[in-house]
Design an enzyme around this catalytic site. Structure first.
Site: not given
Lengths: 653, 653
Positions: A140, A165, A240, A289, A437
């Site tokens: 997840h 979602h 962010r 980001c 990441y």
């Protein structure tokens, strides 16, 4: 109490007792709020760029510089009133977010679903469908604890907060794990609770930040504002957040340092300690980001199951003030000078600086990450514990009172609300470090390889620290209509940057999508040293329109241009042309050419320009990748008539 | 006399008196020699990779590693006998190197041509054509002094040495500057001299080095040898010379250090000083020429007027031993530690370390360049004055007795035969620094912008120091035929590297030209620190052949594969797909995908493989760019029957 918001306690009770038990305690979700709910004026003339005549129009008779005014590089006052987000909008769930009718599957009682609420045995319901997602715990993207928190329950009350979602592909993918249906009565009943909203005490954001997700808040500035000044105003700095914004009391703030080779097992600094015991250091750096332009990696063949889906603007520049981490480590007993000169190796084999923030999810799991220790003790390094942003206290959204600032490294490691630093032989075990990441090869997909974590070959998905060279045209912005009566040339402006302190050496620009290129003028009003070019380079170019285009305009015909740019940094790395060969399922390190498609309209005077008539009035739109359905706030469709309020309640009554 | 070769004196006499005056003194050009003149065996089975069973064939039943033998990373003994270059070959000038008939132009007497021999007034003849190249003095890629040296004379005796002019496009371009014709008698007379050959005392090279130019010698190793060991054997290390190789006497060698902030105006070290006064430091690093793959940037639309036109292999790896430049600078009075810790700034504003080599052209102009001073005093830096290569004295071709070694920086700054170091506020003014290695936008061409130097916007052509991420498949080599009876998979091997010490994080490989990618296995048997990854990463992958290909092979059909690779470095930079958007007229920083096209032949057993039947037996061939005429030794066509010896003399009589 340090955390002013009461949400942590609520969330912990929730975890212990399940949502129904604490349903009454939870505050009702007050709004299907949006942080940039108000639509702005539909024209743009570089509002805020006061006194910069040359910047006022998209067109200009001659070459312009970005900095005809000497104060250009200062952040401009933000001219738009900051408003409470509108609470008057309602949303429907679009058809592709609804599970299909499946009469072939058995009907399962709600009580039975509720029993599957443990690690390794996790069922969920959504709009009458029942799913067995037991395999998915570690896969997840939002984290295992949160998935466990919702096990045995309906997803909609959670997704009503975590609306990322609702982009269509999530519910389509889940169909593979569907095991049954709820009866219509059970379906109604399943959704009869609301989940505590950690984000209630988040700060209010500027309406020129386009939210990629609202909770947690991830917002990127209106693209054309990035070239209005060299320093991005605090209010417009891309934001962010991985979690809700902590509301920290400066007197109670503590920085804890632990790990090998320290003079004590644990060293604690107050905010006052940091501000008074160490010399202040200022550094101008651009942050970006890791997933900027993630929206550009999503199309029919490639799907991205991680948020936020930034469009283009998750990059900004500020002057940060704080204390050098190497000075603090020296105070803790580390001989940083000897390390920087190679006379010693880090004590106990330390290789990583682990960090933890004060921010945490509903289950108490805090944000964190790590970076290589060499960056911390570098003799000319400028890693700071920052407490100022553009001369002011850090805004709450940017880590008040103290954040990490690791110039040249990826945004995700600039841990905000920094609470703990641990000097360790190992990388941080946080999912934000060792899971989110990573950069996998294009044949690795979420659906096939990453949903069940860890994948077979973690070593083939390296973790990002430094980012690749990038650039994009900001002005004129994507999809703009530009007045072009008698136009002979076009001026474009943009920003360019490379990670690791590499200088931008050249930016090439094109008005025909990359068939022809020419070098732009570069603008960087500050002086930074070799391989310490932490801050971006802005660029501009006034390009002659080809004769055939000038003729078309004279005949009154509209002309479409495809503006693009590609930068060369001091390692002579370049931006690739297309997305597909570089696609990666986590959607990071995205630097293929960004195309800004604009229309020249000879019926409008030069200087007149219109933003696209989009729902939210933002020009930030993807270039390449696309969802089947238009990007919207948090993935929901606007429902102006309130006909499809998902919970059939009028929230503004 | 330090320079053992007498060529310098000859060249100076030549300059003073003109070529005819010293014609008799000059030794005759002894050979139209080639350094790799002998054709090798036309099969390859990783000769030299003794004891590495898994490497012996291109195919393998299962996954292999590059290093099944623990001594894999050591340089392998070079098994091929080093021979004197063959002197039995003759060459003709191809038709596209001959000026066209131009009866429209006047006939000019040779005496008149000879009068135009000054700066600003320079005429030349070639095969009966007369050119006025006065504008070209500073634009000449081989340097202004050399162009001046030949002014008023015929080019052929010079080009007979500098054969890189014979690629067709040079003579075609010069036609624009043609002003007349010579009479047939004058044409004959014009070529009646020979020019002193500085390169007579050059060392003999290994036949597995493919010369891109013979004079100066620039040779790249046979491509498949790069994955035979981790360390490249000295004899096979690519060799990039700008000038003739000095023949230096170690006792007479001097390193001179000058510049700001030193304890004396000029400090001189002998070789013995360097070896005894300072601690020895060893570093394993890969070097690559800035222009590796330059041949790939040349096609009908894009022409490259600078040599050498490397094909692919101008990259190799060695272990170097020497003394740290920062130690030497400290001995000279520089407080390098304070500089590295940011406690001081370089004395007198020094920004660059200028270098000069002992090597020089016919006019006494020495090789040189500079690099940023931060790299020299970096606390963890490893810039060395190297006197060893793979445990031996430096070979003459690699800088005997001392060369610069600046790990992570471009080959051109690794000044060989280093003679002077000057600490300066300015970059080196050498053409090798401020002219040759600049990276211009694709709309800048030699013909339009650079032939008359300097161009309008020198600031838009940055100078290279660090190089971008790259990778290429070495084995199977380009154009190989591979035995594929009952083959189900293919194993490929290659090398990957990035400048500036950035680590190779992943290499993706493809057998269909880049439609599908998968991560390869990485191999780097040495440990290097964060951002100090100076040495390359080798890669290998055993890929399953798609069902349809397996079926074709079973049916006895040959199958063509397009093997390619793309690497990701620790800054997550990538290699672009195509050449055109990144084309630059100096031909540097070339890292688009290299395609190795091979043929699977089901009539041959697995393990059997054939190199292409090319003239020289090298698999090194370009991938993308191409000349109209096949690449040959020094640009001349082979003339087996000696029918077209340009000077109508049999050289081996």
């Amino acid at each position: 109490m340090l955390l002013r918001q009461g949400i942590r306690k609520t969330a912990q009770t929730l975890l212990r007792n399940g949502p129904r038990a604490v349903g009454a305690q939870n505050q009702l979700l007050k709004a299907l709020s949006t942080s940039a709910g108000e639509q702005g004026d539909n024209t743009f003339k570089n509002a805020g760029a006061v006194g910069l005549a040359a910047l006022a129009g998209v067109f200009s008779a001659g070459a312009v510089t970005l900095a005809e005014s000497s104060d250009y590089w200062q952040p401009k006052p933000v001219s738009v009133e900051i408003r409470k987000p509108s609470q008057s909008k309602f949303y429907s769930i679009a058809a592709d977010n609804l599970p299909p009718k499946r009469p072939d599957l058995p009907t399962i009682p709600l009580e039975q679903v509720a029993e599957h609420n443990d690690e390794g045995d996790m069922w969920y319901t959504f709009r009458g469908a029942v799913y067995d997602m037991s395999f998915f715990l570690n896969g997840h993207p939002g984290g295992a604890p949160r998935l466990l928190m919702a096990a045995g329950q309906d997803l909609e009350p959670y997704w009503d907060i975590y609306r990322q979602h609702f982009r269509g592909h999530v519910i389509q993918w889940m169909e593979k794990y569907r095991i049954g249906n709820l009866s219509p009565e059970d379906d109604e009943k399943a959704r009869e609770f609301t989940h505590g909203d950690m984000f209630e005490t988040d700060p209010i954001r500027h309406p020129d930040l386009l939210p990629a997700t609202s909770k947690p808040f991830n917002g990127e500035p209106r693209i054309e504002r990035l070239t209005e000044s060299y320093i991005t105003p605090n209010e417009l700095f891309y934001t962010r957040n991985h979690l809700a914004v902590p509301d920290l009391c400066p007197e109670e703030y503590r920085l804890i340092i632990k790990g090998k080779g320290l003079k004590k097992k644990k060293i604690v600094y107050t905010l006052k300690d940091l501000k008074t015991k160490f010399k202040k250091h200022e550094v101008i750096t651009t942050l970006q980001c890791a997933g900027n332009r993630r929206e550009d990696l999503h199309d029919k063949e490639h799907k991205i199951f991680i948020s936020p889906h930034w469009v283009i603007g998750a990059m900004s520049t500020a002057k940060w003030g704080g204390v050098k981490l190497r000075d603090v480590l020296e105070d803790c007993g580390w001989d940083v000078d000897a390390l920087a000169l190679g006379e010693k190796l880090p004590p106990g084999g330390v290789k990583h600086v682990q960090m933890e923030g004060y921010d945490q999810d509903e289950t108490g799991y805090t944000y964190g990450g790590s970076f290589p220790v060499e960056k911390a003790f570098d003799g000319l390094g400028e890693v700071i514990l920052a407490y100022e942003m553009n001369g002011e206290d850090l805004p709450r959204d940017h880590g008040y009172p103290v954040r990490m600032l690791i110039p040249g490294h990826v945004g995700a490691r600039q841990v905000k609300w920094i609470h703990k630093i641990i000097l360790s032989n190992e990388e941080s075990k946080k999912s934000y470090q060792c899971k989110s990441y990573r950069h996998f090869a294009p044949d690795i997909t979420f659906e096939k390889d990453l949903a069940e974590w860890p994948p077979a070959r973690l070593d083939q998905g390296p973790i990002i620290h430094e980012q690749p060279v990038t650039s994009f045209v900001c002005n004129p912005p994507q999809n703009a209509t530009i007045g072009a009566k008698n136009a002979r040339e076009i001026t474009l402006k943009g920003v360019s940057w490379s990670g690791g302190g590499r200088k931008i050496e050249r930016v090439d620009v094109s008005i025909d999508g990359g068939k022809n290129w020419t070098a732009a003028e570069l603008f960087k009003p500050i002086d930074q040293r070799y391989n310490h070019h932490w801050a971006w380079t802005q660029f501009y170019a006034t390009l002659k329109l080809p004769e055939e285009i000038q003729k078309k305009l004279k005949r009154g015909e509209k002309v479409n241009l495809d503006l693009t740019s590609k930068a060369v940094d001091s390692a002579f790395n370049v931006q690739p042309e297309k997305m597909a060969p570089y696609w990666n399922p986590r959607g990071i390190a995205i630097n293929h050419w960004y195309h800004s498609k604009v229309e020249l309209d000879p019926s409008l005077n030069q200087g007149d320009a219109k933003r696209p008539e989009s729902e939210f009035g933002f020009s930030n739109t993807p270039s390449g990748g696309h969802f089947d359905r238009q990007w919207g706030l948090g993935g929901w469709m606007v429902d102006k008539d309130h006909k499809n309020d998902p919970r059939k309640r009028g929230m503004d009554k």
